[in-house]
Enzyme design. Structure first.
Site, mmCIF file in Angstrom:
data_model
loop_
_atom_site.group_PDB
_atom_site.id
_atom_site.type_symbol
_atom_site.label_atom_id
_atom_site.label_comp_id
_atom_site.label_asym_id
_atom_site.label_seq_id
_atom_site.Cartn_x
_atom_site.Cartn_y
_atom_site.Cartn_z
ATOM 1 N N ALA A 255 0.841 -1.187 0.000
ATOM 2 C CA ALA A 255 0.000 0.000 0.000
ATOM 3 C C ALA A 255 0.881 1.244 0.000
ATOM 4 O O ALA A 255 2.090 1.151 0.173
ATOM 5 C CB ALA A 255 -0.897 0.016 1.230
ATOM 6 N N MET A 256 0.237 2.400 -0.203
ATOM 7 C CA MET A 256 0.995 3.642 -0.340
ATOM 8 C C MET A 256 0.300 4.789 0.385
ATOM 9 O O MET A 256 -0.902 4.989 0.232
ATOM 10 C CB MET A 256 1.170 3.956 -1.841
ATOM 11 N N GLU A 257 1.101 5.546 1.115
ATOM 12 C CA GLU A 257 0.596 6.554 2.051
ATOM 13 C C GLU A 257 0.331 7.928 1.438
ATOM 14 O O GLU A 257 0.404 8.933 2.157
ATOM 15 C CB GLU A 257 1.607 6.697 3.199
ATOM 16 N N HIS A 290 -0.200 1.242 9.353
ATOM 17 C CA HIS A 290 1.091 1.691 8.841
ATOM 18 C C HIS A 290 0.925 2.905 7.918
ATOM 19 O O HIS A 290 1.570 3.937 8.115
ATOM 20 C CB HIS A 290 1.769 0.533 8.102
ATOM 21 N N GLU A 291 0.052 2.775 6.939
ATOM 22 C CA GLU A 291 -0.110 3.887 5.983
ATOM 23 C C GLU A 291 -0.693 5.106 6.683
ATOM 24 O O GLU A 291 -0.296 6.244 6.410
ATOM 25 C CB GLU A 291 -0.985 3.480 4.800
HETATM 26 ZN ZN ZN Z 1 5.817 2.561 4.904
#
Ligand code: ZN
Length: 850
Positions: A255-257, A290-291
């Protein structure tokens, strides 16, 4: 295509960009094969900069027009971007480019997934969208207008306005381009809201393709828990009016933040009890957290350059681990993380890909999203916290956020807040960031007249990245047990700084049994020749749950090595110890399930190689099978009872309690299957009403060489569900016997549903093959050849995923000359491919060690 000539980038060469970016306006006219991107960017010369060259990154772009302050200009185009003469004062840059999202199979920049537009810009994907100073230390606000005919069109920040065929977004927080995101598609939202600690209402949306609405509830719960936790534990409040998450099927990573618009691999967010396992639910909870946590550790405070990647990743992994420990069980989370570290980071740190947590050079930054940067990076933060204490850690974090909010920082900035808060000199500690390799910690003990002395010696094997390793600061959590099993000294953190250092304990009435490195207080390899009796004692009595588990693991490793190398019989101490653990109903079922699992076969191979043996993957596999069979027989009277105690009558919940019970039941089922020929597994498969039970039953059957009917039924039942079919592919390869694994994988690559351009599907088959240790390393080399064939095929399509999977070959030096030859031949074959990507070229070259 990427520039083929390999160019190495060095940390020491860092220079700031000569301009600041005051604001960015982007307009997208979406069309699958020809999207137009217009940019209007306000640049100003940066005071004090000596390099005033105006260079903008750009790759795979067709420049239509460029202008400065409204007047057309003709920039000089290079392979990597453009340069242009610019005024001495602030100016407005405008450009229009054309890009091809439909033709973008690398999944970096703007691409399409099932008719939906989406972006991935970290690390250097924004340069495939428009010309820009694509480096994390250039931060700006973004205003984005999207023109297109799709019902949902999203970008970062807050929505400004929207109408038929267009939408406008504004992100008020200055950010680097790698956090830019755009999504457009036929999507539906699972919506909710969150009231922050200061009373602001935030709209939360999880956007999915129609049909996936029923798989959103858990991700949304996880998001709300994460938002609350970050307020309560780190004092961090969310800072926009909306938080959007989008699920996409084609994604290289988890995934990406992206600021305010997280983009997730659908496998990392979508879940329902029928289609996802407990392990999937737990992973989703952790990745959502986390994201989300990146919003502060990564986005509000970002990285000055990509060498500082661990600044955001190590810290954010550490934070998500704390979160999971709080939501679930702390020891279970710690043990799982150490299993993962040993499986993924230790091989990296002790092989040809070894690099420091903060690397000093790279060719392709995508190759440095590694277990070392992420997981060892998190371990380093754990050690720092252990050394300074919880209160100082909290104070240092407050100072970090206060001092550096809105900045692009370095590891030096990070360590300085700890030095300022504690007055400590962290000069030696910093070696954890600059030195590659896993330290070995040797222990000697001495007992004389009531005085107990432990002498530790640390050595780190030299590597290409760190030819002359120096002693590190190692926090060693130690407790002492008396002969009757009572704890005579509670856990204390010893601080080792020398190459060799002794610690003395007095006032003891009898020689104690040491419990060393409790909680795995440092990412080192503990080298201690303890007796079977001492390990069995710790397994029975240690008050530290981690070390109790570790004692069981040490017994398992010792007996497996003796079985594989010397044809020894299974050790009775291991079997008795495990039986006692299994029967101990005071122990958390999840913890007992972890205890029952054997050490990884690749890890055993690494240990044997380190001890000077040549590991035989087939012999290791046989030892594991024999030991499992012996344990099943040894515990046969107990297994049905434990199975019964794991029964759950309540509706399915993926929480710690229920998943722990199902995990133990699964571990017990795998033993029972060795005794009953699969009868119980087949009956569980038939009555399963959730995916956890379905998968555990099918795994047991496949492992036993059975389950043909169930495999077919599973496919028929789930044919329409990509994420479940990924499991179907994966299980068959993972559970295959060594002799058939490669052939099974090969057959599956010929299946109509083997959509190899989808990274999840590719990994389900080829990644599973590399995870089947004895199968991948089968003596005929079929596993190596199959992986190489597919890496060669994938490289021109998706270099990033190809390069990551090359790492399966990194351990080649451990094995016998024949296998080494077979692997080298495949490495040479890959390296010889014309037009091989920069990503894969760098990985193969490093693995070859040329
Ligand atoms: Zn990260």
């Amino acid at each position: 295509m990427k520039d083929a000539a390999p160019k190495t980038i060095y940390l020491k060469d860092y220079t700031p960009f000569g301009f600041t970016v005051e604001e960015v306006h982007l307009t997208f006219d979406l069309a699958p094969g020809a999207t137009r991107v217009k940019s209007r960017i306000r640049f100003a010369p940066r005071g004090g900069a000596d390099d005033r060259r105006f260079f903008l990154h750009g790759e795979d772009l067709t420049l239509i027009r460029a202008a400065i302050d409204g007047k057309e200009v003709q920039p000089t185009l290079t392979a990597e971007g453009l340069t242009c003469d610019v005024p001495d004062a602030a100016f407005t840059w405008e450009a229009e480019v054309e890009i091809d999202p439909a033709g973008n199979t690398a999944l970096e920049g703007l691409y399409m997934s099932n008719g939906m537009y989406c972006t991935q810009c970290e690390a250097e994907g924004f340069r495939k969208i428009t010309y820009y100073p694509d480096r994390p230390d250039v931060m700006s606000t973004f205003t984005v207008r999207i023109n297109g005919d799709l019902p949902v069109m999203l970008s970062n920040g807050n929505p400004v306005q929207q109408g038929e065929g267009w939408a406008e977004w504004h992100d008020p927080w200055p950010k680097p381009a790698y956090l830019f995101a755009l999504v457009a598609g036929d999507l539906v939202a699972h919506s909710d809201s969150f009231t922050t600690c200061s009373g602001k209402e935030v709209d939360l949306n999880l956007w999915v393709r129609p049909g996936d609405e029923g798989k959103c509830a858990w991700g949304m719960e996880a998001l709300k828990k994460s938002m609350r936790w970050d307020e309560e534990v780190y004092g961090r409040e969310y800072d926009l009016e909306v938080f959007n998450i989008v699920a996409v099927d084609d994604f290289n990573m988890g995934a990406m933040e992206n600021k305010g618009l997280n983009i997730f691999n659908s496998s990392a967010v979508l879940a329902s009890p029928e289609t996802a396992t407990d392990a999937n639910f737990e992973r989703i909870e952790a990745i959502i957290a986390h994201e989300y946590f990146h919003n502060w550790t990564g986005n509000r405070i970002t990285c000055r350059d990509w060498f500082q990647l661990c600044l955001k990743e190590g810290l954010t992994v550490f934070r998500d681990a704390q979160f999971t420990a709080d939501m679930r069980s702390e020891p279970v989370k710690r043990i799982s993380d150490v299993i993962d570290l040993r499986a993924r980071q230790f091989p990296e740190d002790n092989g040809p890909l070894a690099h420091p947590v903060r690397p000093e050079s790279f060719q392709e930054i995508n190759n440095f999203y590694t277990a070392t940067v992420y997981e060892k990076g998190a371990e380093v933060i754990g050690m720092l916290k252990r050394l300074v204490g919880d209160a100082a850690y909290a104070e240092a974090l407050d100072l970090y956020f206060a001092r550096h909010d809105g900045e692009a920082c370095t590891i030096e900035d990070w360590l300085r807040v700890f030095e300022d808060v504690t007055g400590r000199d962290l000069g030696q500690f910093k070696r954890w960031y600059s030195q590659a390799g896993t330290p070995r910690l040797k222990v000697e003990e001495d007992w004389q007249d009531g005085t107990y002395t432990l002498t530790f010696t640390q050595t780190t094997p030299p590597s290409a990245a760190s030819p002359e390793p120096q002693p590190q600061v190692i926090p060693i959590n130690l407790g002492l047990l008396g002969p009757n099993g009572d704890e005579v000294k509670e856990t204390e953190t010893l601080e080792m700084t020398e190459a060799r250092q002794a610690f003395t304990f007095t006032g003891l009435s009898a020689k104690p049994v040491p419990s060393i490195l409790r909680g795995f207080s440092a990412p080192v390899i503990l080298d201690r020749d303890s007796s079977t009796a001492e390990r069995a004692f710790l397994l029975a009595h240690d008050t530290d749950p981690f070390n109790r588990w570790e004692a069981g693991g040490a017994l398992a490793r010792a007996t497996l090595n003796a079985m594989a190398l010397e044809d020894a019989a299974p050790d009775a101490a291991y079997l008795d110890g495990m039986l006692a653990v299994l029967r101990d109903d005071t122990l958390d079922p999840a913890y007992r399930a972890l205890m029952l699992a054997l050490p990884g076969q690749s890890e055993l191979a690494a240990m044997q190689a380190e001890a000077g043996h040549t590991p035989d993957p087939r012999a290791i596999w046989t030892a594991c099978e024999t030991l499992r069979q012996a344990l099943a027989q040894h515990a046969q009277d107990t297994l049905p009872r434990i199975w019964e105690t794991c029964r759950i009558d309540a509706p399915y919940r993926p929480d710690a309690e229920q998943s722990g019970k199902r995990a133990l039941a699964g571990a017990v089922l795998s033993l029972i299957t060795r005794l009953d020929g699969g009868a119980l597994a087949a009956s569980q498969y038939g009555s399963a009403d959730n995916m956890t039970l379905q998968v555990s039953a099918l795994s047991c059957l496949l492992k036993a060489g059975k389950g043909q009917a169930e495999t077919a039924a599973f496919y028929a039942q789930w044919q329409q569900d990509r994420l479940v079919i990924d499991k179907w592919f994966m299980l068959q390869v993972l559970q295959a016997a060594p002799e058939t694994a490669a052939a099974t994988a090969k057959t599956l690559t010929e299946h109509a549903d083997f959509n190899w351009k989808n990274p999840n599907r590719f990994r389900a088959v080829l990644g599973a093959l590399t995870g089947n240790h004895a199968g991948f390393h089968a003596a005929d080399g079929a596993g190596y050849a199959l992986l190489a064939d597919w890496l060669i095929r994938l490289d021109p399509v998706n270099p990033q995923t190809t390069a990551r999977m090359c790492a399966a070959f990194q351990t080649w030096r451990r094995y016998d000359a024949r296998r080494q030859g077979l692997i080298r031949a495949q490495l040479d074959r890959i390296a010889a491919q014309p037009g091989l990507s920069r990503d894969t070229t760098e990985m193969i070259t490093r693995i070859q060690g040329n």
